[in-house]
Design a protein around this motif. Sequence first.
Motif, PDB file in Angstrom:
ATOM      1  N   SER A   1       0.839  -1.216   0.000  1.00 41.35           N
ATOM      2  CA  SER A   1       0.000   0.000   0.000  1.00 41.35           C
ATOM      3  C   SER A   1       0.864   1.252   0.000  1.00 41.35           C
ATOM      4  O   SER A   1       0.585   2.222  -0.709  1.00 41.35           O
ATOM      5  N   GLU A   2       1.926   1.235   0.823  1.00 39.05           N
ATOM      6  CA  GLU A   2       2.824   2.388   0.889  1.00 39.05           C
ATOM      7  C   GLU A   2       3.527   2.615  -0.448  1.00 39.05           C
ATOM      8  O   GLU A   2       3.634   3.744  -0.921  1.00 39.05           O
TER       9      GLU A   2
ATOM     10  N   CYS B   1       2.600   1.758  -3.415  1.00 39.08           N
ATOM     11  CA  CYS B   1       1.677   2.244  -4.447  1.00 39.08           C
ATOM     12  C   CYS B   1       1.349   3.703  -4.186  1.00 39.08           C
ATOM     13  O   CYS B   1       1.290   4.520  -5.114  1.00 39.08           O
ATOM     14  N   TYR B   2       1.171   4.054  -2.934  1.00 36.34           N
ATOM     15  CA  TYR B   2       0.875   5.439  -2.566  1.00 36.34           C
ATOM     16  C   TYR B   2       2.017   6.373  -2.972  1.00 36.34           C
ATOM     17  O   TYR B   2       1.822   7.380  -3.656  1.00 36.34           O
TER      18      TYR B   2
ATOM     19  N   ARG C   1       2.692   6.924  -6.768  1.00 38.64           N
ATOM     20  CA  ARG C   1       1.770   7.886  -7.376  1.00 38.64           C
ATOM     21  C   ARG C   1       2.099   9.307  -6.956  1.00 38.64           C
ATOM     22  O   ARG C   1       2.118  10.226  -7.770  1.00 38.64           O
ATOM     23  N   ARG C   2       2.338   9.485  -5.671  1.00 35.32           N
ATOM     24  CA  ARG C   2       2.632  10.830  -5.180  1.00 35.32           C
ATOM     25  C   ARG C   2       3.865  11.409  -5.856  1.00 35.32           C
ATOM     26  O   ARG C   2       3.971  12.613  -6.062  1.00 35.32           O
TER      27      ARG C   2
ATOM     28  N   GLY D   1       4.782  10.988  -8.805  1.00 39.25           N
ATOM     29  CA  GLY D   1       4.626  11.254 -10.233  1.00 39.25           C
ATOM     30  C   GLY D   1       4.434  10.015 -11.083  1.00 39.25           C
ATOM     31  O   GLY D   1       4.291  10.115 -12.303  1.00 39.25           O
ATOM     32  N   GLY D   2       4.444   8.840 -10.466  1.00 36.68           N
ATOM     33  CA  GLY D   2       4.179   7.626 -11.237  1.00 36.68           C
ATOM     34  C   GLY D   2       2.704   7.550 -11.592  1.00 36.68           C
ATOM     35  O   GLY D   2       1.856   8.037 -10.844  1.00 36.68           O
ATOM     36  N   ASP D   3       2.403   6.967 -12.736  1.00 34.55           N
ATOM     37  CA  ASP D   3       0.997   6.881 -13.127  1.00 34.55           C
ATOM     38  C   ASP D   3       0.321   5.727 -12.403  1.00 34.55           C
ATOM     39  O   ASP D   3      -0.844   5.777 -12.085  1.00 34.55           O
ATOM     40  N   LYS D   4       1.062   4.683 -12.158  1.00 37.48           N
ATOM     41  CA  LYS D   4       0.598   3.557 -11.325  1.00 37.48           C
ATOM     42  C   LYS D   4       1.744   2.565 -11.225  1.00 37.48           C
ATOM     43  O   LYS D   4       2.816   2.780 -11.780  1.00 37.48           O
ATOM     44  N   GLU D   5       1.507   1.453 -10.535  1.00 36.04           N
ATOM     45  CA  GLU D   5       2.537   0.433 -10.463  1.00 36.04           C
ATOM     46  C   GLU D   5       2.607  -0.281 -11.812  1.00 36.04           C
ATOM     47  O   GLU D   5       1.596  -0.407 -12.503  1.00 36.04           O
TER      48      GLU D   5
ATOM     49  N   ILE E   1       2.406  -5.552  -7.254  1.00 34.16           N
ATOM     50  CA  ILE E   1       3.566  -5.488  -6.371  1.00 34.16           C
ATOM     51  C   ILE E   1       3.745  -6.798  -5.605  1.00 34.16           C
ATOM     52  O   ILE E   1       2.791  -7.328  -5.030  1.00 34.16           O
TER      53      ILE E   1
ATOM     54  N   ARG F   1      -3.898  13.919  -8.340  1.00 36.05           N
ATOM     55  CA  ARG F   1      -3.002  12.793  -8.088  1.00 36.05           C
ATOM     56  C   ARG F   1      -2.963  12.433  -6.599  1.00 36.05           C
ATOM     57  O   ARG F   1      -2.928  11.256  -6.235  1.00 36.05           O
ATOM     58  N   ASP F   2      -2.960  13.465  -5.730  1.00 37.22           N
ATOM     59  CA  ASP F   2      -2.995  13.203  -4.288  1.00 37.22           C
ATOM     60  C   ASP F   2      -4.234  12.382  -3.930  1.00 37.22           C
ATOM     61  O   ASP F   2      -4.175  11.439  -3.137  1.00 37.22           O
TER      62      ASP F   2
ATOM     63  N   SER G   1      -3.890   8.845  -5.110  1.00 35.26           N
ATOM     64  CA  SER G   1      -2.918   8.125  -4.285  1.00 35.26           C
ATOM     65  C   SER G   1      -3.568   7.617  -3.006  1.00 35.26           C
ATOM     66  O   SER G   1      -3.337   6.489  -2.573  1.00 35.26           O
ATOM     67  N   GLU G   2      -4.383   8.479  -2.388  1.00 36.00           N
ATOM     68  CA  GLU G   2      -5.070   8.089  -1.148  1.00 36.00           C
ATOM     69  C   GLU G   2      -6.031   6.939  -1.404  1.00 36.00           C
ATOM     70  O   GLU G   2      -6.101   5.980  -0.633  1.00 36.00           O
TER      71      GLU G   2
ATOM     72  N   CYS H   1      -5.973   4.681  -3.734  1.00 32.14           N
ATOM     73  CA  CYS H   1      -5.273   3.432  -4.011  1.00 32.14           C
ATOM     74  C   CYS H   1      -4.674   2.882  -2.726  1.00 32.14           C
ATOM     75  O   CYS H   1      -4.722   1.675  -2.468  1.00 32.14           O
ATOM     76  N   TYR H   2      -4.159   3.748  -1.887  1.00 30.47           N
ATOM     77  CA  TYR H   2      -3.577   3.332  -0.604  1.00 30.47           C
ATOM     78  C   TYR H   2      -4.643   2.685   0.284  1.00 30.47           C
ATOM     79  O   TYR H   2      -4.477   1.568   0.772  1.00 30.47           O
TER      80      TYR H   2
ATOM     81  N   ARG I   1      -6.153  -0.750  -0.824  1.00 25.91           N
ATOM     82  CA  ARG I   1      -5.275  -1.873  -0.503  1.00 25.91           C
ATOM     83  C   ARG I   1      -5.292  -2.185   0.986  1.00 25.91           C
ATOM     84  O   ARG I   1      -5.379  -3.334   1.393  1.00 25.91           O
ATOM     85  N   ARG I   2      -5.177  -1.147   1.774  1.00 24.34           N
ATOM     86  CA  ARG I   2      -5.157  -1.343   3.226  1.00 24.34           C
ATOM     87  C   ARG I   2      -6.424  -2.026   3.711  1.00 24.34           C
ATOM     88  O   ARG I   2      -6.414  -2.794   4.673  1.00 24.34           O
TER      89      ARG I   2
ATOM     90  N   GLU J   1      -6.707  -1.386  -7.516  1.00 25.09           N
ATOM     91  CA  GLU J   1      -7.829  -0.665  -8.102  1.00 25.09           C
ATOM     92  C   GLU J   1      -8.314  -1.447  -9.315  1.00 25.09           C
ATOM     93  O   GLU J   1      -7.534  -2.117  -9.985  1.00 25.09           O
TER      94      GLU J   1
ATOM     95  N   ASP K   1      -1.869  16.252 -12.387  1.00 23.69           N
ATOM     96  CA  ASP K   1      -1.249  17.090 -11.361  1.00 23.69           C
ATOM     97  C   ASP K   1      -2.029  18.381 -11.102  1.00 23.69           C
ATOM     98  O   ASP K   1      -1.589  19.233 -10.337  1.00 23.69           O
TER      99      ASP K   1
END
Lengths: 353, 353
Positions: A166-167, A169-170, A173-174, A176-180, A184, B162-163, B166-167, B169-170, B173-174, B180, B201
Amino acid sequence: MRERVETLRQRLNLVEGEAYLTTTSHHLYYLTGFTGGEGYLIITGESIKLLVDGRYTTQAADEVWDGVEVILFTKIWEELPSYLKEIKKLWIEENVITVKFINKLREIVPWIETFSGADEYLYKMRMVKDEYERTLIEKAIDIAQNAFLKTLEIIRPGVTERDIASELCYHMRRLGGDKESFDIIVASGYRGALPHGVASDKKVKEGEVIVIDWGAFYKGYVSDLTRMVVVGKISEKAEEVLQAVKGAQETAIRGAKCCMTAKEIDALARNYLKDKGLAEYFTHSLGHGIGIEIHEMPRVSYMSDEIIDKNIIFTIEPGVYLPGEFGVRIEDDVMMTENGVIVLSSLDKIFRL
Amino acid sequence: MRERVETLRQRLNLVEGEAYLTTTSHHLYYLTGFTGGEGYLIITGESIKLLVDGRYTTQAADEVWDGVEVILFTKIWEELPSYLKEIKKLWIEENVITVKFINKLREIVPWIETFSGADEYLYKMRMVKDEYERTLIEKAIDIAQNAFLKTLEIIRPGVTERDIASELCYHMRRLGGDKESFDIIVASGYRGALPHGVASDKKVKEGEVIVIDWGAFYKGYVSDLTRMVVVGKISEKAEEVLQAVKGAQETAIRGAKCCMTAKEIDALARNYLKDKGLAEYFTHSLGHGIGIEIHEMPRVSYMSDEIIDKNIIFTIEPGVYLPGEFGVRIEDDVMMTENGVIVLSSLDKIFRL
């Protein structure tokens, strides 16, 4: 990027009366810059036509490179024939085009005499990266590495594999990645012996080694890394295997030269592990190409005679898996140059908590 | 789950000398429980054989349901013919099997006289969900909803799309989601007018409406939701469109009955928006089936005569997109019953900060 199409024309030796047709999303991106994924690309000696439906006309017009003509279609089966009027021989992806599709094609363009497989040409072209592609892959590596360093902060006995994933992936993205770039893998302790153990609810325990295999997508290009995290004091056996895999990986990196075959490079690591009595537990290939897809040509396997030429970017990832006990894999992304490979990733190989 | 195979046999009317062959990962899962994704499933009137390579034998043996025989293969093209010895007619997925594959098949099993398309049968079967599938989809919805509520806490002017993604997706998973179910869409302000604007962005601003379209994977099944977040005071026009889309969605939910056609259900929302003068900005279908894939049959479109029978699970998601201004979409997952649809998702439709 016009030269990619030029290279394809030369490789296929596209003469009058011949065309190349693809619907493969990755090839659409590679050959035109269009990221929408759905379309029909027709390349002849003279023209590059990208047919898209109403959802994509604006996007395609914005994205495509010079020389690509974007055409709106409404009913593809009625409109496609007009773009293939003079064509006698059509190059297609035989590994992608479906039975349904080819049957329909045969019906609507009955004047085409030959359908030839273009699969190999495209994949071989995409294997060798240009400067622009390298930049994107390096950025994807950078994102993955920084996300890993952030994620390390939460790893301790008691966190679950899922927490770690989860971390990652978070943060990817933060950053600047579009996704994994793939599901993972976080495999701790005995789960490490599963080469593709995606993150589970298992808790990390003192004395375990954790295999973390992850990567980011950045503007359509991927990174793919594996690192080992050691939680506290581990067994002597685990330490030996860790060092053996690290040694095998570094040996392959040092020994890989232009223009060895894939199997010669694979053998560098495999022989090292053989000397340690561990080769039988190295149950997969040494690596694979990366780029627009997470698995591209070449397969760096003990069976492949592919020549690893300069500007090929691929992974070097030996692993040792002891069923019921633990697993170890270390993976970097490297690029072949005239003077051997340069390693594009830069994290330490083993992290100890 | 044995009855799924039984149903398939009946639908295809599999008699002696006939078999069904699939390599489609989603069908492998649906018909056998195997999640590995790669394999060859052969179903005859008498047997269910799943051929997998060495990577998957243990996993397949663990996962498959009663009655499925797991067989290890080494060289598929040499071994496949022995499993198709008596077969004269083979059902295949014509929309999946490639030209390369069928050419190879024709070569190695020349005694097969007929290849028939099984595509529609499988997709129609998968359209109607059983109790087990409903449970998984409900769990996938639950994960998505709770992740959304957690994510809401960080949404304020200044955070980027994006923020927000990210949340989501995080937290998905958690909360037990595997990942997703598609690329998360977060489209704020003018970007909302792009029906598929994946998170960028761009920063969220006071006075904007945000379209958030997301979902989770849970044990191979998906959820798919869209909610609107209103940031502060918005224009009268935006408020009108919000209420119109909400009204259209609720009207479709109230009006959808067993066994209307897809286009009749689509018309419920479309006519509502027509009355508001907004139908021309509703540029996509009302919804689609969900299950193992994010887009399954039925297409709930103005063109589809598909009958929406009970136990079909699908989305209801009208949207209005005003280019350059903003967009609004509200989406729930519903299941048809004898007494109309029940809504499986339960979040408020509009959130105001």
